[in-house]
Write an enzyme that holds these catalytic residues in place. Sequence first.
Site, PDB file in Angstrom:
ATOM      1  N   GLU A  48      -2.836  34.830  50.222  1.00 25.65           N
ATOM      2  CA  GLU A  48      -1.890  33.717  50.225  1.00 25.65           C
ATOM      3  C   GLU A  48      -1.397  33.405  48.818  1.00 25.65           C
ATOM      4  O   GLU A  48      -0.217  33.081  48.619  1.00 25.65           O
ATOM      5  CB  GLU A  48      -2.527  32.469  50.847  1.00 25.65           C
ATOM      6  CG  GLU A  48      -2.759  32.570  52.345  1.00 25.65           C
ATOM      7  CD  GLU A  48      -1.460  32.677  53.135  1.00 25.65           C
ATOM      8  OE1 GLU A  48      -0.409  32.195  52.653  1.00 25.65           O
ATOM      9  OE2 GLU A  48      -1.496  33.237  54.250  1.00 25.65           O
ATOM     10  N   TYR A 131      -0.013  23.881  51.797  1.00 27.94           N
ATOM     11  CA  TYR A 131       0.246  25.060  52.628  1.00 27.94           C
ATOM     12  C   TYR A 131      -0.885  26.085  52.491  1.00 27.94           C
ATOM     13  O   TYR A 131      -1.437  26.552  53.495  1.00 27.94           O
ATOM     14  CB  TYR A 131       1.579  25.723  52.265  1.00 27.94           C
ATOM     15  CG  TYR A 131       1.816  26.986  53.066  1.00 27.94           C
ATOM     16  CD1 TYR A 131       2.452  26.925  54.299  1.00 27.94           C
ATOM     17  CD2 TYR A 131       1.356  28.224  52.619  1.00 27.94           C
ATOM     18  CE1 TYR A 131       2.636  28.072  55.066  1.00 27.94           C
ATOM     19  CE2 TYR A 131       1.531  29.368  53.384  1.00 27.94           C
ATOM     20  CZ  TYR A 131       2.166  29.289  54.599  1.00 27.94           C
ATOM     21  OH  TYR A 131       2.328  30.420  55.348  1.00 27.94           O
ATOM     22  N   ASP A 149       5.829  26.390  56.028  1.00 28.49           N
ATOM     23  CA  ASP A 149       6.641  26.904  54.933  1.00 28.49           C
ATOM     24  C   ASP A 149       8.107  26.743  55.332  1.00 28.49           C
ATOM     25  O   ASP A 149       8.427  26.124  56.345  1.00 28.49           O
ATOM     26  CB  ASP A 149       6.289  28.369  54.613  1.00 28.49           C
ATOM     27  CG  ASP A 149       6.596  29.318  55.763  1.00 28.49           C
ATOM     28  OD1 ASP A 149       7.158  28.879  56.801  1.00 28.49           O
ATOM     29  OD2 ASP A 149       6.275  30.510  55.632  1.00 28.49           O
TER      30      ASP A 149
END
Length: 224
Positions: A48, A131, A149
């Site tokens: 990520e 996120y 997102d």
Amino acid sequence: MSSIPRRMDITEEKIEFFRRKVVDFYLTRGRRWPWRETRDPYVVLITELLLQKTTAKQVAKIFSNFLSKFPDIETLAKASEADIEAIIGELGLRKRVRFLKELAQCIIKEFGNRVPDTLKGLMKLKGVGLYTANAVRSFAYGMCVPVVDRNVARVLRRFFGLEGEKPAYADRELWRFAEKIMPTSACREFNYGLIDLGAMICTSRAPQCRGCPLRPECTYFLRH
């Protein structure tokens, strides 16, 4: 459902249709990136963080090599910056080299070699926002939390007819809405499905509405 916006077209049936179709889309048409095949919190977190700065296709190019060289937090924390750069430098991510090494060292020092599973713990890590924290909680730890997102924000706004132009990370009202419509099972697949729908079908320009499984109930499609 009192916290869901009071609109006639946002019904329990519409929400349930959305959940079901999104999960089905991922299971039948979703992208199969290698990091989606694991629930290792270390792998999910590192991936990520790399995805923040480059595309999934680029990360896929170095994914296996990176994990072969740095299979766990301890190895990454002890690695030389030159060794890390040799792998991710080719993607133009040289600024991430020291960042990743220091992140691994922080996890070892502050969390006993374990990637934290709480929102508070994850957001203590440098470079980790809401996120990324929720991505780790969902994709690694199986929690039913939203990941919003810009692609996901677009799908939610279009399907439910929600107003808003704020960047996804700054739209707290949208995040609260996303949390309220999370399913109680298959949450990992639901989140991946939303991401893929936004990336593959519900694109910012020329969305492929005719091939979208959400079309029958989509506010955007019905209006346009």
